[in-house]
Design a protein around this motif. Structure first.
Motif, short mmCIF file in Angstrom:
data_model
loop_
_atom_site.label_atom_id
_atom_site.label_comp_id
_atom_site.label_asym_id
_atom_site.label_seq_id
_atom_site.Cartn_x
_atom_site.Cartn_y
_atom_site.Cartn_z
N SER A 19 12.39 -26.02 -0.65
CA SER A 19 13.13 -24.84 -1.06
C SER A 19 12.85 -23.67 -0.12
CB SER A 19 12.71 -24.44 -2.48
OG SER A 19 13.31 -23.22 -2.82
N ASP B 163 14.65 -19.76 0.05
CA ASP B 163 15.73 -18.87 -0.39
C ASP B 163 16.03 -17.85 0.70
OD1 ASP B 163 17.38 -17.00 -1.50
OD2 ASP B 163 16.27 -16.83 -3.39
N THR C 204 15.73 -14.08 -0.15
CA THR C 204 14.47 -13.37 -0.40
C THR C 204 13.35 -13.79 0.55
OG1 THR C 204 13.88 -15.03 -2.04
CG2 THR C 204 14.96 -13.07 -2.86
N ASP C 205 13.40 -15.01 1.09
CA ASP C 205 12.27 -15.50 1.89
C ASP C 205 12.34 -15.16 3.38
OD1 ASP C 205 11.51 -16.57 -0.48
OD2 ASP C 205 11.92 -18.66 0.03
N SER D 208 25.13 -16.53 -2.23
CA SER D 208 24.16 -16.98 -3.21
C SER D 208 23.50 -18.29 -2.78
CB SER D 208 24.82 -17.15 -4.58
OG SER D 208 25.85 -18.11 -4.49
N TYR D 209 22.44 -18.60 -3.49
CA TYR D 209 21.59 -19.73 -3.12
C TYR D 209 21.14 -20.44 -4.39
CZ TYR D 209 17.05 -21.87 -2.18
OH TYR D 209 15.99 -22.73 -2.12
N ARG D 210 21.10 -21.76 -4.36
CA ARG D 210 20.49 -22.49 -5.47
C ARG D 210 19.76 -23.73 -4.94
NH1 ARG D 210 26.13 -23.61 -5.92
NH2 ARG D 210 26.54 -25.86 -5.93
N TYR D 211 18.77 -24.17 -5.71
CA TYR D 211 17.96 -25.32 -5.30
C TYR D 211 17.78 -26.23 -6.50
CZ TYR D 211 14.09 -27.95 -3.23
OH TYR D 211 13.30 -28.95 -2.72
N MET E 99 19.20 -27.96 -1.29
CA MET E 99 19.46 -26.52 -1.28
C MET E 99 20.91 -26.26 -0.91
SD MET E 99 17.48 -24.94 2.05
CE MET E 99 18.33 -23.37 2.04
N VAL F 185 23.79 -23.23 -0.18
CA VAL F 185 24.14 -21.83 0.04
C VAL F 185 25.65 -21.71 -0.14
CG1 VAL F 185 22.25 -21.07 1.51
CG2 VAL F 185 24.17 -22.30 2.53
#
Lengths: 138, 101
Positions: free
Chosen positions: A85, A87, A90-91, A122-125, A130, A132
Motif C-alpha cells: 500500500s 497512498d 498522503t504518503d 482518489s485512492y483505495r487499497y 492499489m 488510483v
C-alpha cells in the motif's frame, strides 16, 4: 443516470505501454466529447500514475486500466495488483515549487500537478491491489 | 517529439511524454549557451519532461546561462505555473496572439 464503463484493459508494466494508454484515452475522450483541458489533465494524470507504478511498485502483474463516465464526469482507474500500500495523496512529499532553482529537487511534482489540476483524485487499497482514480468534468 | 535547434531557438514539437525522456536528455545535454525554447507546437508535457527541462536549466544557470520559454498553450502555461516553473524560467507571453487575454 447510470455509470458507463469501458472494457478492462491489461497494460504491460513498461514505459512502452504509454502509447497504448494514450491511444485508449484519446479515443475515449473523442467519443465522450471531453474538452481540451480535461483531456490534457487526464493524459497527464495517466502518465504520472502509470509511470509511478512502473518505477516504484513491486508488482509483476500487468496493470489494469478502466475508463468510465458518470453523468457530466469522466474518469479512469489504474490498478496495480500484488503490491504494498502507498497512498499517493498522503504518503508522497510535496514538491518544493516555491524554492529557487538551485535549491529545488523535482521529486513529487507529478502527484502535485494531479492534485491541483484534476476535478477529483482518489485512492483505495484492497487485498494487495492499489487503485488510483482520477475524475474530470467533461 | 521533434526537437530542432535553429538560429539560437530550440523548437519542441509534438508530445513530450515519459517515453521521450532518453532522447530529450541527449538533445538537451548538448545545449551550451542561453536559449529560447519555443513551445508553440508542443501539445503535451508531464513531469518527466519538466524534469529534463529543469535539469538543463540548473546546469546552464550554474554556467551563467539560462533558457527562456515562449509560446506556451494555455494548458502548458497552467501546468508550468502550478509546477512553480514560472520562477525557474523566464516565460515570455505573446501579446500579439489574438487569442491571448
Amino acid at each position: 443516470m447510470g455509470i458507463e464503463l469501458s472494457d478492462v484493459h491489461q497494460i504491460a508494466r513498461s514505459f512502452d505501454s504509454l502509447e497504448n494508454l494514450f491511444a485508449l484515452l484519446e479515443e475515449f475522450c473523442r467519443e465522450h466529447r471531453v474538452g481540451e483541458r480535461s483531456a490534457f489533465v487526464l493524459q497527464m494524470a495517466v502518465e504520472e500514475l502509470f509511470t509511478n507504478f512502473v518505477k516504484y511498485n513491486d508488482g509483476d502483474q500487468p496493470v489494469t486500466f478502466l475508463l468510465g463516465r458518470e453523468s457530466d464526469r469522466v474518469f479512469f482507474e489504474l490498478t496495480d495488483h500484488g503490491v504494498s500500500s502507498f497512498d499517493p495523496l498522503t504518503d508522497a512529499p510535496d514538491p518544493e515549487v516555491d524554492r529557487p532553482t538551485e535549491e529545488r529537487t523535482p521529486g513529487g511534482l507529478g502527484l502535485h500537478l494531479i492534485k491541483r489540476m484534476a476535478t477529483d483524485f482518489s485512492y483505495r487499497y484492497h487485498d494487495g491491489a492499489m487503485t488510483v482514480r482520477v475524475e474530470q468534468t467533461v | 517529439m521533434e526537437m530542432e535547434q535553429r538560429d539560437g531557438v530550440v523548437y519542441l514539437r509534438g508530445r513530450f511524454d515519459a517515453a521521450q525522456t532518453a532522447q530529450a536528455e541527449t538533445f538537451f545535454a548538448e545545449l551550451e549557451e542561453s536559449q529560447v525554447i519555443d513551445l508553440s507546437e508542443l501539445q503535451y508535457i508531464a513531469s518527466a519532461g519538466l524534469g529534463v527541462l529543469f535539469a538543463t536549466q540548473k546546469r546552464l544557470t550554474e554556467q551563467g546561462h539560462a533558457m527562456s520559454l515562449r509560446n506556451l498553450n494555455p494548458h502548458l502555461l497552467e501546468l508550468f505555473t502550478l509546477a512553480g516553473f514560472d520562477k525557474v524560467f523566464e516565460i515570455e507571453t505573446n501579446s500579439e496572439d489574438p487569442g491571448a487575454r
